[in-house]
Design a protein around this motif. Structure first.
Motif, PDB file in Angstrom:
ATOM      1  N   ARG A  49       6.497  15.305  -2.105  1.00  0.00           N
ATOM      2  CA  ARG A  49       6.079  13.923  -1.869  1.00  0.00           C
ATOM      3  C   ARG A  49       4.589  13.687  -2.128  1.00  0.00           C
ATOM      4  O   ARG A  49       4.047  12.644  -1.780  1.00  0.00           O
ATOM      5  CB  ARG A  49       6.469  13.458  -0.468  1.00  0.00           C
ATOM      6  CG  ARG A  49       7.964  13.368  -0.285  1.00  0.00           C
ATOM      7  CD  ARG A  49       8.366  12.887   1.082  1.00  0.00           C
ATOM      8  NE  ARG A  49       8.156  13.847   2.137  1.00  0.00           N
ATOM      9  CZ  ARG A  49       8.914  14.912   2.373  1.00  0.00           C
ATOM     10  NH1 ARG A  49       9.956  15.148   1.627  1.00  0.00           N
ATOM     11  NH2 ARG A  49       8.660  15.725   3.361  1.00  0.00           N
ATOM     12  N   TRP A  52       3.159  10.164  -3.509  1.00  0.00           N
ATOM     13  CA  TRP A  52       4.060   9.039  -3.238  1.00  0.00           C
ATOM     14  C   TRP A  52       3.310   7.835  -2.677  1.00  0.00           C
ATOM     15  O   TRP A  52       3.594   6.693  -3.033  1.00  0.00           O
ATOM     16  CB  TRP A  52       5.166   9.450  -2.271  1.00  0.00           C
ATOM     17  CG  TRP A  52       6.256  10.269  -2.891  1.00  0.00           C
ATOM     18  CD1 TRP A  52       6.211  10.965  -4.061  1.00  0.00           C
ATOM     19  CD2 TRP A  52       7.561  10.484  -2.361  1.00  0.00           C
ATOM     20  NE1 TRP A  52       7.405  11.610  -4.285  1.00  0.00           N
ATOM     21  CE2 TRP A  52       8.257  11.328  -3.262  1.00  0.00           C
ATOM     22  CE3 TRP A  52       8.210  10.064  -1.219  1.00  0.00           C
ATOM     23  CZ2 TRP A  52       9.560  11.738  -3.050  1.00  0.00           C
ATOM     24  CZ3 TRP A  52       9.512  10.484  -1.006  1.00  0.00           C
ATOM     25  CH2 TRP A  52      10.179  11.304  -1.917  1.00  0.00           C
ATOM     26  N   SER A  56       3.205   4.193  -4.391  1.00  0.00           N
ATOM     27  CA  SER A  56       3.736   3.022  -3.689  1.00  0.00           C
ATOM     28  C   SER A  56       2.716   1.888  -3.662  1.00  0.00           C
ATOM     29  O   SER A  56       3.061   0.724  -3.862  1.00  0.00           O
ATOM     30  CB  SER A  56       4.122   3.392  -2.254  1.00  0.00           C
ATOM     31  OG  SER A  56       5.175   4.314  -2.261  1.00  0.00           O
ATOM     32  N   ARG A  57       1.446   2.252  -3.422  1.00  0.00           N
ATOM     33  CA  ARG A  57       0.383   1.236  -3.436  1.00  0.00           C
ATOM     34  C   ARG A  57       0.261   0.606  -4.819  1.00  0.00           C
ATOM     35  O   ARG A  57       0.096  -0.607  -4.949  1.00  0.00           O
ATOM     36  CB  ARG A  57      -0.955   1.842  -3.010  1.00  0.00           C
ATOM     37  CG  ARG A  57      -1.113   1.928  -1.498  1.00  0.00           C
ATOM     38  CD  ARG A  57      -2.542   2.268  -1.110  1.00  0.00           C
ATOM     39  NE  ARG A  57      -2.936   3.601  -1.556  1.00  0.00           N
ATOM     40  CZ  ARG A  57      -2.681   4.730  -0.909  1.00  0.00           C
ATOM     41  NH1 ARG A  57      -2.035   4.679   0.237  1.00  0.00           N
ATOM     42  NH2 ARG A  57      -3.075   5.892  -1.386  1.00  0.00           N
ATOM     43  N   ASP A  65       7.381  -4.725  -6.405  1.00  0.00           N
ATOM     44  CA  ASP A  65       8.109  -4.138  -5.284  1.00  0.00           C
ATOM     45  C   ASP A  65       9.221  -5.061  -4.771  1.00  0.00           C
ATOM     46  O   ASP A  65       9.540  -5.078  -3.594  1.00  0.00           O
ATOM     47  CB  ASP A  65       7.158  -3.774  -4.151  1.00  0.00           C
ATOM     48  CG  ASP A  65       6.322  -4.947  -3.655  1.00  0.00           C
ATOM     49  OD1 ASP A  65       6.307  -5.989  -4.346  1.00  0.00           O
ATOM     50  OD2 ASP A  65       5.684  -4.816  -2.598  1.00  0.00           O
TER      51      ASP A  65
END
Length: 82
Positions: A49, A52, A56-57, A65
């Motif tokens: 991970r 990750w 995601s940011r 998103d």
């Protein structure tokens, strides 16, 4: 050094002596590959991970998103008799 394959469930395993593992720095997790007909074990290059959070940011910053699945949660619940 020569060793034998041992049955481990539906697979086969090899017991690797602790001094050999210490010599190459393998502890718990390993990456395993086949290269030129040989099975090669290596220290993982990344932690699970890893990256990750920043990925995601970046997705959120790009406004990419949106939901993949449509909302379906509680629609129609008011019509149910509990």
């Amino acid at each position: 050094m020569r060793t034998t394959l041992k049955r481990v469930g539906n697979s086969q395993g090899v017991i690797i002596p602790k001094p050999l593992l210490a010599q190459v720095g393998l502890e718990r997790d390993v990456d395993i590959d086949v290269e030129d007909g040989a099975i090669v074990l290596r220290k993982p290059t990344r932690r699970p991970r890893e990256g990750w959070a920043s990925a995601s940011r970046a997705i959120a910053d790009a406004n990419d998103d949106a939901l993949v699945w449509p909302e379906f949660g509680n629609a129609g619940d008011s019509e149910l008799t509990w």
